[in-house]
Design an enzyme around this catalytic site. Structure first.
Site, PDB file in Angstrom:
ATOM      1  N   ALA A  13       0.861  -1.251  -0.066  1.00 34.72           N
ATOM      2  CA  ALA A  13      -0.004  -0.045  -0.153  1.00 34.72           C
ATOM      3  C   ALA A  13       0.750   1.118  -0.058  1.00 34.72           C
ATOM      4  CB  ALA A  13      -0.957   0.185   1.326  1.00 34.72           C
ATOM      5  N   SER A  14       0.371   2.166  -0.527  1.00 35.47           N
ATOM      6  CA  SER A  14       1.263   3.519  -0.715  1.00 35.47           C
ATOM      7  C   SER A  14       1.368   4.262   0.595  1.00 35.47           C
ATOM      8  CB  SER A  14       0.321   4.494  -1.619  1.00 35.47           C
ATOM      9  OG  SER A  14       0.250   4.027  -2.767  1.00 35.47           O
ATOM     10  N   THR A  15       0.748   4.051   1.693  1.00 36.70           N
ATOM     11  CA  THR A  15       0.735   4.797   2.953  1.00 36.70           C
ATOM     12  C   THR A  15       0.450   4.082   3.952  1.00 36.70           C
ATOM     13  OG1 THR A  15      -1.277   5.821   3.010  1.00 36.70           O
ATOM     14  CG2 THR A  15       0.250   7.255   1.533  1.00 36.70           C
TER      15      THR A  15
END
Length: 212
Positions: A13-15
């Site tokens: 996931a990006s964050t």
């Protein structure tokens, strides 16, 4: 059973606010339906537009020839620019790892026991072409979203409505204290995970306060 040594699941996931484990159930269902199992999972919260992904490269380091890298979607593996995508593909090819993505049906047969050499080579070629296409689409989607975000911010600024992200005053005060005590940027980054751009901004603030 699969003819390959291990199936290794990669979840990204990006964050930290997003949950990289969200796709775990879908990946598990995919292998269960084929009577297979996931030997190891690698979870990380990093941008797909960057090659700085320790867990992905730990996965590749752990791989043996014939292992499968299993992802939910191609964009979980790559939102990279063309040059970085070529670097990642070269690393995958050097390890002789096969990429299987749930959103890439042409890759699904690669997880099953291989057939004759001709069919296997054809599948590899088709899968490689489709991977390139989906990786390019993922990168374009990333760039389009970034451009729309920038345009939205500029529009809000022009209207006087953009406030920006609220400052973490407590964190910044602690970082500035570290800088004043002479700690190196490298040691602060290693200890806190803060970006060098943030340190540069805070170092500039310290200088401005000293001149005031």
């Amino acid at each position: 059973m699969s003819s390959y040594n291990f199936i290794r699941a990669y979840l990204r996931a990006s964050t930290k606010e997003q949950d990289a484990s969200r796709a775990r159930a879908d990946l598990q269902r995919f292998v269960d339906e084929r009577g297979l199992r996931i030997a190891a999972s690698y979870v990380e919260n990093e941008s797909g537009a960057s090659l700085q992904r320790p867990e992905l490269f730990r996965l590749l380091s752990d791989c043996q020839p014939g292992d499968v890298l299993l992802v939910e979607q191609v964009d979980r593996l790559s939102r990279l620019n063309a040059a970085d995508w070529e670097k990642l593909k070269a690393e995958i090819a050097a390890k002789r790892v096969r990429v299987v993505a749930l959103d890439l049906p042409t890759s699904h047969q690669l997880i099953q026991q291989g057939g004759d050499e001709f069919s296997t080579r054809m599948l590899d070629a088709i899968n490689g072409m489709m991977l390139d296409m989906l990786a390019a689409i993922a990168r374009k989607d990333y760039e389009d979203r970034r451009r729309r975000q920038t345009q939205g911010i500029e529009k809000a600024k022009a209207a006087g409505a953009y406030k920006g992200r609220p400052e973490d005053a407590g964190r910044n005060a602690a970082l500035m204290d570290m800088l004043r005590k002479g700690q190196t940027w490298a040691s602060i980054v290693a200890a806190t995970g803060v970006s060098t751009s943030t340190l540069a901004r805070l170092a500039k603030r310290i200088k401005e306060e000293a001149r005031a």
